[in-house]
Design an enzyme around this catalytic site. Sequence first.
Site, PDB file in Angstrom:
ATOM      1  N   HIS A  50      -6.179  -7.136  -0.913  1.00 55.57           N
ATOM      2  CA  HIS A  50      -6.369  -5.703  -1.156  1.00 55.57           C
ATOM      3  C   HIS A  50      -5.586  -5.245  -2.382  1.00 55.57           C
ATOM      4  O   HIS A  50      -4.541  -5.803  -2.718  1.00 55.57           O
ATOM      5  CB  HIS A  50      -5.895  -4.901   0.067  1.00 55.57           C
ATOM      6  CG  HIS A  50      -6.614  -5.238   1.327  1.00 55.57           C
ATOM      7  ND1 HIS A  50      -6.141  -6.176   2.225  1.00 55.57           N
ATOM      8  CD2 HIS A  50      -7.780  -4.763   1.840  1.00 55.57           C
ATOM      9  CE1 HIS A  50      -6.985  -6.268   3.250  1.00 55.57           C
ATOM     10  NE2 HIS A  50      -7.993  -5.432   3.047  1.00 55.57           N
ATOM     11  N   ASP A 102      -2.501 -10.369  -2.839  1.00 56.37           N
ATOM     12  CA  ASP A 102      -3.124  -9.981  -1.568  1.00 56.37           C
ATOM     13  C   ASP A 102      -4.597  -9.637  -1.827  1.00 56.37           C
ATOM     14  O   ASP A 102      -4.962  -9.203  -2.922  1.00 56.37           O
ATOM     15  CB  ASP A 102      -2.386  -8.757  -1.008  1.00 56.37           C
ATOM     16  CG  ASP A 102      -2.882  -8.318   0.363  1.00 56.37           C
ATOM     17  OD1 ASP A 102      -2.214  -8.628   1.360  1.00 56.37           O
ATOM     18  OD2 ASP A 102      -3.938  -7.632   0.431  1.00 56.37           O
ATOM     19  N   HIS A 142       0.819  -1.229   0.000  1.00 51.07           N
ATOM     20  CA  HIS A 142       0.000   0.000   0.000  1.00 51.07           C
ATOM     21  C   HIS A 142       0.850   1.275   0.000  1.00 51.07           C
ATOM     22  O   HIS A 142       0.310   2.360  -0.235  1.00 51.07           O
ATOM     23  CB  HIS A 142      -0.937   0.030   1.209  1.00 51.07           C
ATOM     24  CG  HIS A 142      -1.977  -1.038   1.183  1.00 51.07           C
ATOM     25  ND1 HIS A 142      -2.871  -1.174   0.140  1.00 51.07           N
ATOM     26  CD2 HIS A 142      -2.268  -2.032   2.063  1.00 51.07           C
ATOM     27  CE1 HIS A 142      -3.674  -2.215   0.386  1.00 51.07           C
ATOM     28  NE2 HIS A 142      -3.326  -2.749   1.543  1.00 51.07           N
TER      29      HIS A 142
HETATM   30  C1  OKP Z   1      -3.216  -4.320   4.501  1.00 51.76           C
HETATM   31  B1  OKP Z   1      -2.802  -5.449   3.549  1.00 51.76           B
HETATM   32  C2  OKP Z   1     -10.659  -3.207   8.601  1.00 51.76           C
HETATM   33  C3  OKP Z   1     -10.306  -2.061   7.654  1.00 51.76           C
HETATM   34  C4  OKP Z   1      -9.085  -2.388   6.874  1.00 51.76           C
HETATM   35  C5  OKP Z   1      -6.841  -1.518   6.423  1.00 51.76           C
HETATM   36  C6  OKP Z   1      -6.532  -2.747   5.647  1.00 51.76           C
HETATM   37  C7  OKP Z   1      -5.077  -2.855   5.343  1.00 51.76           C
HETATM   38  C8  OKP Z   1      -4.685  -4.149   4.671  1.00 51.76           C
HETATM   39  N1  OKP Z   1     -11.742  -2.880   9.458  1.00 51.76           N
HETATM   40  N2  OKP Z   1      -8.191  -1.296   6.811  1.00 51.76           N
HETATM   41  O1  OKP Z   1      -3.173  -5.261   2.218  1.00 51.76           O
HETATM   42  O2  OKP Z   1      -3.234  -6.746   3.955  1.00 51.76           O
HETATM   43 ZN    ZN Z   2      -4.324  -7.194   2.313  1.00 53.86          ZN
HETATM   44 MG    MG Z   3      -3.963  -7.567  -4.595  1.00 53.01          MG
END
Ligand code: OKP
Ligand code: ZN
Ligand code: MG
Length: 343
Positions: free
Chosen positions: A197, A195, A159
């Site tokens: 995200h 991942d 990120h």
């Molecule tokens: C980091 B990685 C949860 C909200 C999530 C941040 C997520 C970060 C993920 N209530 N906020 O990509 O695993």
């Molecule tokens: Zn993630």
């Molecule tokens: Mg991804």
Amino acid sequence: MKTVFSPLHSRRHVQTELDGGLLIAPHEKPSRAETILARVKDQALGEILEPEEFGLGPITRVHTPDYVAFLETCWRDWQAEGKPGEAIPAVWAGRGMRHRVPKDIDGRLGYYSFAAETSISDGTWEAARASANVALTAQKLVAQGERAAFALCRPPGHHAHADLFGGYCFFNNAAVVAQAFRDQGYGKVAILDVDFHHGNGTQAIFYNRADVLTISLHGDPDLVFPHFLGFEDELGEGPGEGYNLNIVYPPGTPYSTWSQGLETACRRIEAFKPDALVVALGVDTFEGDPISFFKLTSADYLTLGNRLQQLGLPTVFTMEGGYDVDAIGVNAVNVMQGFDGKS
Ligand code: OKP
Ligand code: ZN
Ligand code: MG
């Protein structure tokens, strides 16, 4: 496969994460890395090495010097103001406001971040530096002839933009590795982010470049973090147009659906003909993950690893997310064992 691990990851031990209006115990916690390391040992995956020190040079190839300097002194500057808790950004330059670096620590925390869940305390700098060294040591192993290496990074990195922290990330380890390959004469590098995200930082760092192909499979940002990047119409820009690919999925996605996007990604990588591959490996796609919504099973990670091996590329895995700590060791190491031929 060899694993690179640093005990200095435990220097990142914040007590707070802003979630749901509460300061909760962070999901991104030291036991994540320890559980993966224990599984690496238990399965005798291969040799475990501590990282070498690479200095700030390879980090400032993808991050701005002012951002790196901010991270180094952030906690000290915060404490010097007499603040009682951990350092948390709470104000940003909204639309119509000025994007300039303020002097005071509240202003700089906002300038250098895009989210407020990622607190900073003592040791965050040291752990983030160690995490980048872990990634660079794995890169060096592969550059020296290893087919693949596992960088057991913590904190994660995907990120982090050139000058923004957030989403538990400070230095973009996958981007640092890709740039290191480029700087060592590898002509083209692909980064595949599996991942849960979107790898927003990785995408942004290489968005106008054709020498690093960035691909991310992830939960629809219309519904989940990082909310403001990661849509399928983001294709790259300028010379980089056509060298970014986002594949998004809805809640409940199982491997049978997710793997169709993986096939699309693999075909794109094959057409790109890279000289090396970086896999940003999160296992928060797991069915038991507390903050995500895909439905991959532990066995699916063996299949994933095997598919990545078939690309036939020198490969560095950088550890990203995964928050079901009971399953994170099995799931992450399954990818490595699948890559090494286990089914
Ligand atoms: C980091 B990685 C949860 C909200 C999530 C941040 C997520 C970060 C993920 N209530 N906020 O990509 O695993
Ligand atoms: Zn993630
Ligand atoms: Mg991804």
